[in-house]
Design a protein around this motif. Structure first.
Motif, PDB file in Angstrom:
ATOM      1  N   TYR A 158      -3.166  -6.367   8.427  1.00 29.21           N
ATOM      2  CA  TYR A 158      -3.574  -5.293   7.471  1.00 29.21           C
ATOM      3  C   TYR A 158      -3.152  -3.666   7.248  1.00 29.21           C
ATOM      4  O   TYR A 158      -2.805  -3.740   6.459  1.00 29.21           O
ATOM      5  CB  TYR A 158      -4.960  -4.988   8.104  1.00 29.21           C
ATOM      6  N   GLN A 159      -2.227  -3.368   8.267  1.00 27.57           N
ATOM      7  CA  GLN A 159      -1.030  -1.849   8.203  1.00 27.57           C
ATOM      8  C   GLN A 159      -0.257  -2.432   6.915  1.00 27.57           C
ATOM      9  O   GLN A 159       0.931  -1.623   6.708  1.00 27.57           O
ATOM     10  CB  GLN A 159      -1.068  -1.646   9.834  1.00 27.57           C
ATOM     11  N   MET A 160       0.591  -3.408   7.386  1.00 25.71           N
ATOM     12  CA  MET A 160       2.089  -3.884   7.103  1.00 25.71           C
ATOM     13  C   MET A 160       1.432  -3.863   5.875  1.00 25.71           C
ATOM     14  O   MET A 160       2.095  -4.142   4.098  1.00 25.71           O
ATOM     15  CB  MET A 160       1.984  -5.621   7.286  1.00 25.71           C
ATOM     16  N   PHE A 161       0.436  -5.078   4.307  1.00 26.21           N
ATOM     17  CA  PHE A 161       0.017  -5.754   3.413  1.00 26.21           C
ATOM     18  C   PHE A 161      -1.506  -5.099   3.184  1.00 26.21           C
ATOM     19  O   PHE A 161      -1.424  -5.058   2.347  1.00 26.21           O
ATOM     20  CB  PHE A 161       0.222  -6.946   3.732  1.00 26.21           C
ATOM     21  N   GLY A 162      -2.206  -3.832   3.157  1.00 25.71           N
ATOM     22  CA  GLY A 162      -2.911  -3.595   2.969  1.00 25.71           C
ATOM     23  C   GLY A 162      -4.258  -4.898   2.996  1.00 25.71           C
ATOM     24  O   GLY A 162      -4.639  -5.859   3.350  1.00 25.71           O
ATOM     25  N   PRO A 163      -5.427  -4.807   2.300  1.00 23.72           N
ATOM     26  CA  PRO A 163      -6.453  -5.655   2.329  1.00 23.72           C
ATOM     27  C   PRO A 163      -6.181  -7.248   1.487  1.00 23.72           C
ATOM     28  O   PRO A 163      -5.383  -6.991   0.405  1.00 23.72           O
ATOM     29  CB  PRO A 163      -7.756  -4.774   1.108  1.00 23.72           C
TER      30      PRO A 163
END
Length: 399
Positions: free
Chosen positions: A311-316
């Protein structure tokens, strides 16, 4: 204040220049689930583009092991720590600051350098890697994270992720829509081609300020001390102009890479492979979209990795992307078109600009509509007898 619309973060944001999108935008999708870190892509790029003096430390294409590997060392941690808190709203809109906003710069009123007559780049959040940071391209390779477990422990079928995990992240220049290297260059030597959106450095204009090196959060602009210029991935533009894929794409053994054109969501073409995976199937996501560059390389997230890290790498959209990918891999009829496209990836040296999936095969077409690739939807299998009477031999591999 200069404002541009970044669809990846769902809102307008501040940027040094007015929005000006190219006629077509170079784009790509990488399926991380198929990457084996053979580094064939890395070496094909190295032997083609960065084999000269002063380029020994340059890897325009590299493959790093996450969560602990990186090239240059710690590039992602360095930038994310400087950026501060990064929150996404429930509606998918990014609520934190981008690297262009975190320092509260008024891009219209920022100081003019008396000598160069152009804007400073220091106000973009970033850092300049040390020489030693470039010296270890395979640091952290195959180093896992997660909970330890006994060697004889079997992973349950009910497990969503492995208790220990790592994955390979292949990286090239993202040829961003809002490139920080271009926004940071004080002499405007970095530019974006209007015909294909590839970001290049005019080495004749470069004055070695290295602001592009400091500003690019992905660490893809690199200083050449022998030539006293910055250099970066050129997107293999000579091949792109001929309708072919970049060198690292063509030589990828795992067939994880698809090159083509990417459109904004409101102009998406469902028959365009990149648009389909990004906008229609929504199975491919940008790398650190919260940085604000609107990168044009997208990743199918690895299904064996915990969602909070991804999630922190590619977002929602990580959870949905993983579920869609698993459904296509299972053969669910709903995602048959995606399954066919995943089979088609890496099957030709020519750029696939349109595709279709029939009952038996997936077909790729170039820009003129000519067929450049055909792959079966099901791989043919042949069963042989365990014992070959004619040759008086036993077979261990019978399929």
């Amino acid at each position: 204040m200069a404002e541009v619309y970044n669809w990846q973060i769902g809102r307008e944001m501040e940027f040094p220049y007015a929005e000006s999108r190219p006629d077509r935008q170079w784009g790509a999708v990488f399926d991380i689930n198929k990457c084996i870190a053979c580094q064939t892509c890395t070496m094909s790029c190295k032997t083609t583009w960065t084999h000269g003096e002063g380029q020994e430390h340059m890897f325009w294409n590299n493959v790093e092991t996450k969560p602990y590997g990186s090239h240059p060392i710690g590039w992602d941690q360095e930038v994310l720590d400087r950026l501060g808190t990064q929150n996404w709203g429930s509606d998918g809109v990014y609520e934190g600051d981008t690297i262009f906003e975190a320092n509260d710069v008024d891009w219209e009123d920022m100081l003019i350098d008396d000598d160069l007559g152009n804007m400073h780049g220091e106000d973009i959040v970033g850092y300049r890697p040390d020489d030693q940071d470039w010296a270890h391209p395979n640091i952290g390779e195959d180093e896992p994270a997660g909970e330890s477990f006994e060697s004889d422990t079997h992973i349950s079928e009910q497990e969503e992720t492995h208790p220990m995990w790592f994955f390979y992240l292949p990286r090239v220049c993202n040829h961003c829509s809002f490139a920080a290297c271009a926004g940071g260059c004080p002499v405007q030597a970095v530019y974006k081609r209007t015909e294909d959106g590839i970001v290049l450095i005019d080495e004749d204009s470069c004055q070695a300020a290295q602001e592009c090196v400091r500003a690019c959060p992905y660490g893809k602009s690199v200083y050449n001390p022998a030539e006293s210029v910055s250099q970066k991935c050129v997107g293999c533009y000579p091949k792109i102009e001929e309708g072919m894929v970049p060198q690292c794409f063509e030589n990828c053994l795992g067939k994880i890479r698809q090159h083509g054109w990417i459109n904004p969501p409101d102009q998406a073409d469902p028959n365009n492979p990149i648009d389909f995976m990004v906008h229609e199937a929504e199975v491919a996501l940008p790398l650190y979209p919260q940085l604000g560059l609107e990168p044009n390389v997208y990743y199918v997230p690895p299904i064996n990795v915990p969602d909070d890290y991804l999630y922190q790498m590619f977002g929602p959209g990580v959870e949905e992307a993983k579920e869609t990918y698993k459904a296509a891999r299972r053969g669910d009829e709903e995602h048959r078109k995606l399954r066919g496209l995943l089979h088609l990836m890496g099957s030709t040296e020519w750029r696939v600009e349109e595709f279709e999936v029939t009952e038996d095969e997936a077909i790729g077409y170039d820009g003129s509509g000519s067929t450049v690739a055909r792959v079966p939807m099901e791989e043919p299998q042949y069963e042989r007898e365990h014992y070959d009477e004619q040759n008086d031999a036993y077979r261990l591999d019978v399929t």
